[in-house]
Design a protein around this motif. Structure first.
Motif, short mmCIF file in Angstrom:
data_model
loop_
_atom_site.label_atom_id
_atom_site.label_comp_id
_atom_site.label_asym_id
_atom_site.label_seq_id
_atom_site.Cartn_x
_atom_site.Cartn_y
_atom_site.Cartn_z
N GLU A 135 -6.30 6.02 -6.99
CA GLU A 135 -7.34 5.13 -6.47
C GLU A 135 -6.78 3.73 -6.19
N ARG A 136 -5.81 3.29 -6.98
CA ARG A 136 -5.20 1.99 -6.70
C ARG A 136 -4.44 2.02 -5.39
N ARG A 191 -5.17 4.00 -2.87
CA ARG A 191 -6.18 4.04 -1.82
C ARG A 191 -6.74 2.64 -1.55
N GLU A 192 -7.04 1.92 -2.60
CA GLU A 192 -7.60 0.57 -2.43
C GLU A 192 -6.61 -0.35 -1.71
N ALA A 193 -5.34 -0.23 -2.07
CA ALA A 193 -4.32 -1.09 -1.43
C ALA A 193 -4.18 -0.77 0.05
N GLY A 214 0.81 -1.21 0.00
CA GLY A 214 0.00 0.00 0.00
C GLY A 214 0.84 1.26 0.00
N ARG A 242 -6.48 0.55 1.99
CA ARG A 242 -7.70 0.09 2.69
C ARG A 242 -7.66 -1.42 2.89
N ALA A 243 -7.19 -2.15 1.88
CA ALA A 243 -7.07 -3.60 2.02
C ALA A 243 -6.08 -3.96 3.12
#
Length: 316
Positions: free
Chosen positions: A107-108, A110-112, A92, A114-115
């Motif tokens: 956004e990638r 952010r997604e990483a 991340g 959050r994961a």
């Protein structure tokens, strides 16, 4: 953030040492070198040993994520250990660094992050990554929200407080100097609510330098910090004295980002004209300089640091 390429100095190798983001963390330096060769197991061991020392974990993950080839090796790690929270957090932060350089979609990243947070809900480090990202690319309300998420997990998070101070310092810069600016209130509040031995005691000094950066960038302060008068007022002198006295009493020799604080404090003492106090700080800093605040505003940080150090050490 990644340190800038050294424009001057005794060659690029020496300047790279001056601006090594790892600071004096020799374990981190070794793991970083191993990761550059694809030996991610060394990083795995390092982060296991780091445990829930959140300031140290944040420092180490952030530095590792700055390495250009870290991302692909961390993906190899995740192939071997798909449920590894450490690998997910590092990925991340790698994507955050790539997004900040314009090489990855935000956004990638952010997604990483959050994961990673879902795998390690108590860890503030994914939220630190998001805070760093939105500090540059997001809205002001997002920065505040993410800072609160970090503090929820670690109230005295060193790096997150520095990011927040830098963001607050830029508010209303066009209005000119203001001794009652909110960044000073925030820094004083953070220092007061922290434990007596917390390095957040230095945060008011950081706020003073960050506010100067914002004012100088907007033409509201002279470009030479030493002659700007920004460190000469009664309030500024009291802030510097309080922080220096704290350092003499507590020191916090074990804190992973203490060299960041010492560079801010040495810069402040030098700008204040307190050569002997600055010299004591330069002795403790050694070769572990940081680009900020020596680069403020738009100065060559290598030259600024070495000039200040030579002047202070020559005055004692």
């Amino acid at each position: 953030m990644s340190p800038p390429p050294p424009p001057l100095g005794r060659g690029r190798k020496r300047a790279a040492q001056v601006f090594d983001a790892a600071l004096d963390d020799t374990e981190l330096v070794g793991a970083r070198a191993a990761l550059a060769q694809g030996r991610w197991q060394a990083v795995r061991s390092l982060l296991v040993r780091t445990g829930d020392d959140w300031d140290r974990r944040g420092h180490r993950v952030t530095v590792l994520a700055q390495e250009p080839h870290a991302g692909p090796w961390v993906r190899d790690w995740l192939l071997a250990e798909p449920e590894s929270a450490d690998a997910s957090v590092l990925l991340g932060l790698c994507l955050v660094q790539s997004a900040l350089r314009g090489r990855e979609r935000p956004e990638r990243a952010r997604e990483a992050c959050r994961a990673a947070s879902a795998l390690a809900p108590a860890d503030p480090t994914p939220w630190l990554g998001l805070l760093m990202l939105e500090r540059s690319l997001g809205a002001e309300e997002d920065v505040v929200r993410l800072f609160d998420e970090v503090r929820l997990r670690h109230p005295d998070h060193h790096h997150a407080h520095h990011v927040m101070v830098a963001a607050l310092a830029e508010r209303h810069a066009a209005a000119g100097p203001d001794p009652l600016h909110e960044v000073y209130d925030f820094a004083n509040w953070a220092a007061e609510q922290a434990p007596a031995d917390s390095p957040l005691a230095i945060l008011p000094v950081v706020a003073h330098a960050e506010r100067y950066r914002a004012l100088a960038a907007g033409g509201q302060a002279p470009p030479d910090p030493g002659s700007s008068g920004h460190w000469a007022g009664r309030r500024a002198r009291q802030v510097m004295k309080t922080a220096f006295d704290w350092w003499l009493e507590w020191g916090q020799e074990g804190h992973p980002r203490r060299m960041v604080d010492l560079n801010y404090l040495a810069h402040a003492k030098y700008c204040e004209g307190r050569g002997a106090e600055a010299a004591a700080l330069f002795h403790r800093i050694g070769d572990h300089a940081t680009p900020a605040p020596w680069s403020y505003p738009e100065r060559d940080p290598v030259v600024a640091f070495r000039t200040a150090r030579a002047s202070a050490l020559g005055a004692v």
